[in-house]
Design an enzyme around this catalytic site. Structure first.
Site, PDB file in Angstrom:
ATOM      1  N   LYS A 183       0.863  -1.189   0.000  1.00  0.00           N
ATOM      2  CA  LYS A 183       0.000   0.000   0.000  1.00  0.00           C
ATOM      3  C   LYS A 183       0.896   1.235   0.000  1.00  0.00           C
ATOM      4  O   LYS A 183       0.751   2.136   0.821  1.00  0.00           O
ATOM      5  CB  LYS A 183      -0.938  -0.061   1.225  1.00  0.00           C
ATOM      6  N   ASP A 214      -5.534  -2.959  -2.321  1.00  0.00           N
ATOM      7  CA  ASP A 214      -6.968  -2.759  -2.619  1.00  0.00           C
ATOM      8  C   ASP A 214      -7.286  -3.314  -4.010  1.00  0.00           C
ATOM      9  O   ASP A 214      -8.278  -4.018  -4.215  1.00  0.00           O
ATOM     10  CB  ASP A 214      -7.379  -1.286  -2.474  1.00  0.00           C
TER      11      ASP A 214
END
Ligand code: IPM
Ligand code: MG
Length: 363
Positions: A183, A214
């Site tokens: 991330k 994600d």
């Protein structure tokens, strides 16, 4: 595999709470029969963790359990609601958590996705298990704006590098693709991509594919067949592996192995205590059994592992299902005990009718 011709393994069984004790007992019956069929001995000691440990010893992770586990060949664990598990993982430095997500042909239609989207699905999620936000500085406090809480996602570079090396090795033995969950657009001080790529210099045949976590979660539900090995931090791996449960039909099917650098391991299902069905005798033991298969593989007892996987496939192919797999049509609803009986029967009937008496004695 141990060197003697009739090796003996000592395991510590920790049922814990909820369905934990039920699925561990069920799996041990299968393990015992396979041990006899394969000619090795299993010695089982029972340990304590979580609430039951607290009641008995005043600690979620008591010294009595440590003493049993020390020097054993593996820990087979059920589930706990609170306390003990993270301490156990940390104590033995079980940093390398393997969570295979493999589809069983007869359960293709149980997937959350259409069968053609998951046919042949075979992903290995490798989750870092003893660091990151689960173990970083944490607490509750307050200032002029009010009360607050915090957990810190802290990783030493070397912690990322050592799990990366494990993941690269696995990818090398498999299809050669390692997807790294990160991330870095929001958490740039945790440079998983760079550290894994540096380690990958010694694994030239592995393709390293960094992917924002994600997006990775989305790709897992759009096109899961594209993945081979997925490497993730502690929290990301926890979340991604449950997606695997939906893909294969039930989180009750998934097992995991958590290993330290000596190869010593903790073997548990991916699911939790399932308080809604605890005590009813209807839990699916196949997650814990899958963990036991990983234990046998870790020991080098590949024949035993193979027997269990084959027996399980045959039982499922005949249509037997525990309640979590929502049997429909011609499928047959069975409880935990019945499923274990069916597995034992399959194991003892496979070209080994002489083992029938063994099966009867274990039953
Ligand atoms: C898992 C579980 C545990 C975790 C819980 C019970 C602390 O969800 O093993 O996936 O988050 O590690
Ligand atoms: Mg989880």
């Amino acid at each position: 595999m141990k060197s003697s011709s009739n090796p003996s393994y000592r395991i510590v069984a920790i049922g814990g709470e909820g369905i934990g004790t039920e699925v561990v007992e069920a799996s041990l019956k299968v393990l015992q029969l396979v041990a006899k069929l394969e000619g090795f001995t299993l010695q089982i000691n029972y340990g304590w963790l979580g609430k039951t440990a607290l009641e008995q010893f005043g600690s979620y992770f008591p010294q009595a359990t440590v003493e049993l586990c020390n020097g054993s060949d593996g820990i087979v664990f059920g589930a706990v609601t609170q306390g003990g598990l993270l301490e156990l993982r940390k104590y033995y430095d079980f940093f390398c958590n393997l969570r295979p997500i493999r589809i069983v042909d007869s359960l293709l239609h149980k997937s959350s996705l259409r069968a053609e989207k998951v046919q042949g699905l075979d992903i290995l999620v490798i989750r870092e298990l003893v660091s990151g936000i689960y173990f970083g500085p944490a607490g509750r406090s307050s200032d002029e704006k009010g009360a607050y809480g915090y957990h810190t996602m802290l990783y030493y570079d070397e912690e990322i590098r050592r799990i990366a090396r494990q993941a690269l090795e696995k990818a090398q033995q498999r299809r050669g693709l390692l997807t790294v969950a990160h991330k870095e657009n929001a958490l740039p001080h945790l440079p998983w991509t760079r550290l894994v790529q540096e380690e990958a210099l010694r694994f030239p045949d592995v393709v390293v594919e960094p992917m924002l976590v994600d997006n990775l979660a989305m790709q897992m539900v759009l096109n899961p067949q594209r993945f081979d090995v997925i490497l993730a931090s502690n929290l990301f791996g926890d979340i991604l592996s449950d997606i695997g449960g939906a893909l294969v039909g039930s989180v009750g099917l998934l097992g995991s192995a958590s290993l330290n650098s000596d190869g010593f391991g903790l073997y548990e299902a991916v699911h939790g205590t399932a308080p809604d069905i605890a005590g009813k005798g209807i839990a699916n033991p196949l997650g814990t059994l899958a963990a036991c298969v990983l234990m046998l593989q870790q020991w080098g007892e590949l024949g035993a592992a193979q027997r269990i996987m084959a027996a399980q496939e045959r039982v499922l192919a005949k249509g037997y299902r525990t309640a979590d797999l929502s049997p429909q049509g011609a499928e047959i609803l069975v409880n935990t005990e019945k499923l274990v009986d069916l597995l034992l029967e399959e194991l003892s009937s496979e070209k080994h009718s002489k083992y029938k008496e063994l099966y009867e004695s274990i039953k």
